[in-house]
Design a protein around this motif. Structure first.
Motif, short mmCIF file in Angstrom:
data_model
loop_
_atom_site.label_atom_id
_atom_site.label_comp_id
_atom_site.label_asym_id
_atom_site.label_seq_id
_atom_site.Cartn_x
_atom_site.Cartn_y
_atom_site.Cartn_z
N MET A 3 -25.12 14.44 69.76
CA MET A 3 -24.27 15.67 69.83
C MET A 3 -24.16 16.31 68.51
N SER A 4 -24.47 17.50 68.48
CA SER A 4 -24.64 18.43 67.25
C SER A 4 -23.48 19.49 67.26
N ALA A 5 -23.01 19.70 66.04
CA ALA A 5 -21.87 20.58 65.92
C ALA A 5 -22.27 21.28 64.85
N ILE A 6 -22.47 22.94 64.83
CA ILE A 6 -22.54 23.59 63.80
C ILE A 6 -21.84 24.93 63.78
N ALA A 7 -21.49 25.30 62.71
CA ALA A 7 -20.62 26.65 62.47
C ALA A 7 -21.49 27.66 61.80
N ARG A 8 -21.10 29.00 61.46
CA ARG A 8 -21.86 29.65 60.62
C ARG A 8 -21.60 29.66 59.19
N PRO A 9 -22.81 29.56 58.34
CA PRO A 9 -22.52 29.32 56.99
C PRO A 9 -22.20 30.70 56.52
N ARG A 10 -21.07 30.58 55.37
CA ARG A 10 -20.68 31.70 54.87
C ARG A 10 -20.18 31.45 53.39
N THR A 11 -20.04 32.25 52.62
CA THR A 11 -19.66 32.51 51.23
C THR A 11 -18.08 32.62 51.32
N LEU A 12 -17.21 31.53 50.65
CA LEU A 12 -15.67 31.55 50.93
C LEU A 12 -15.26 32.41 49.68
N PRO A 13 -13.72 32.68 49.80
CA PRO A 13 -13.23 33.77 49.05
C PRO A 13 -13.31 33.09 47.31
N ASP A 14 -13.36 31.97 47.21
CA ASP A 14 -13.34 31.20 45.93
C ASP A 14 -15.00 31.17 45.21
N GLY A 15 -15.70 31.99 45.99
CA GLY A 15 -17.16 32.08 45.56
C GLY A 15 -18.00 30.92 45.83
N THR A 16 -17.61 29.81 46.43
CA THR A 16 -18.24 28.62 47.07
C THR A 16 -18.89 28.80 48.50
N TYR A 17 -20.05 28.23 48.83
CA TYR A 17 -20.86 28.45 50.03
C TYR A 17 -20.67 27.13 50.79
N TRP A 18 -20.09 27.39 51.99
CA TRP A 18 -19.93 26.54 53.17
C TRP A 18 -21.48 26.48 53.95
N ASP A 19 -21.90 25.36 54.11
CA ASP A 19 -23.15 25.29 54.84
C ASP A 19 -23.11 25.27 56.44
N GLY A 20 -21.73 25.14 56.92
CA GLY A 20 -21.44 25.21 58.40
C GLY A 20 -21.92 23.91 59.06
N LYS A 21 -22.16 22.99 58.50
CA LYS A 21 -22.57 21.74 59.30
C LYS A 21 -21.51 20.89 59.32
N ILE A 22 -21.12 20.75 60.78
CA ILE A 22 -19.84 19.77 61.18
C ILE A 22 -20.39 18.39 61.25
N GLY A 23 -21.51 18.01 61.95
CA GLY A 23 -21.90 16.79 62.02
C GLY A 23 -22.90 16.51 63.31
N ILE A 24 -23.55 15.44 63.12
CA ILE A 24 -24.42 14.90 64.31
C ILE A 24 -24.34 13.60 64.67
N TRP A 25 -24.11 13.43 65.74
CA TRP A 25 -23.59 11.81 66.10
C TRP A 25 -24.66 11.36 67.41
N PRO A 26 -25.05 9.93 67.42
CA PRO A 26 -25.88 9.70 68.36
C PRO A 26 -25.01 9.06 69.39
N PHE A 27 -25.44 9.08 70.81
CA PHE A 27 -24.55 8.47 71.77
C PHE A 27 -25.31 7.06 71.97
N GLY A 28 -24.27 5.98 71.49
CA GLY A 28 -24.69 4.57 71.76
C GLY A 28 -24.17 3.83 70.58
N LYS A 29 -24.72 2.61 70.37
CA LYS A 29 -24.13 1.83 69.52
C LYS A 29 -24.96 0.58 69.06
N PHE A 30 -25.02 0.01 67.87
CA PHE A 30 -25.73 -1.13 67.63
C PHE A 30 -24.91 -2.35 67.95
N GLU A 31 -25.69 -3.29 68.76
CA GLU A 31 -25.16 -4.71 69.08
C GLU A 31 -25.96 -5.59 68.85
N PRO A 32 -25.47 -7.10 68.46
CA PRO A 32 -26.28 -7.99 68.16
C PRO A 32 -26.96 -8.72 69.48
#
Length: 237
Positions: A3-32
């Protein structure tokens, strides 16, 4: 599957830059591992893929995607009571109707996000309206092909590393392409029989001429006028 989630990168009012990356997650899990084999000993963690049905998809949205949006979205924008975050999902069978899914509705109410976050479903047969598909997944796949990982853990690490290393400027270019695709879709009257325009975005950016937004085509303005007229007529009736 990820699952991948992205937003649009942009320069914020305080001059910093947000990369727009929310996150990426695999479907599943590690089990012994439950028993010894020729490849690993009992108790060794091994990856188990998860089939993505509606319950699993909803769990991913509620436990990962929405909390990440709340944590990573620029605080100044998120706290603006007039700003809505629009989340687009594609039309996969496992995805749910945001207006009918009781667990989704109850979650938003409990989190105080009912007026902040809106879930939309991507129009059918329109892959070019998904920013993940407009070059982002292709770039991640190129890293995967270059590194050629074999084990599940290495594959997950490779994909996550490619996601976070992706150049935010290129991600911004993808969002501009998305705008051009919406224009082309309207010009084609909802059809997907068109070619994605090439704007020479890198050249425009080097010359300081890269636009922040694209003007809506005449067809879009005409459709908006018709919709407004229909709405006014319905109110009169």
């Amino acid at each position: 599957m990820f699952m991948s989630a992205i937003a649009r990168p942009r320069t914020l009012p305080d001059g910093t830059y947000w990369d727009g990356k929310i996150g990426i997650w695999p479907f599943g899990k590690f089990e012994p591992a439950k028993r010894d084999s020729v490849n690993r000993k009992k108790g060794t963690l091994e990856w188990k893929n998860q089939s993505v049905d509606t319950e699993e998809y909803r769990s991913m949205m509620l436990n990962n995607v929405i909390p990440a949006i709340c944590n990573k979205w620029p605080a100044g924008e998120f706290s603006n009571p007039h700003m809505k975050i629009r989340v687009q999902q594609d039309g996969a069978p496992a995805h749910f109707d945001e207006k009918k899914d009781e667990e989704w509705i109850e979650y938003l109410e409990a989190m105080g996000l009912t007026d902040k976050l809106v879930l939309y479903t991507q129009p059918p047969n329109s892959p070019d309206l998904n920013c993940n598909d407009l070059g982002f997944f292709h770039a991640i796949d190129a890293v995967y092909q270059r590194e050629n990982p074999k084990k599940h853990g290495d594959i997950i690490a490779c994909v996550e590393r490619a996601y976070w290393a992706f150049d935010p400027k290129r991600l911004n270019h993808i969002w501009l392409t998305h705008m051009s695709v919406m224009n082309e879709t309207l010009k084609a009257h909802g059809n997907n029989d068109f070619k994605i325009p090439h704007m020479k975005k890198q050249q425009l950016e080097r010359n300081g001429m890269l636009p922040k937004v694209l003007d809506a085509v005449e067809e879009a303005r005409d459709m908006l006028q018709v919709a407004q007229s229909d709405a006014e007529g319905a109110m009169v009736e």
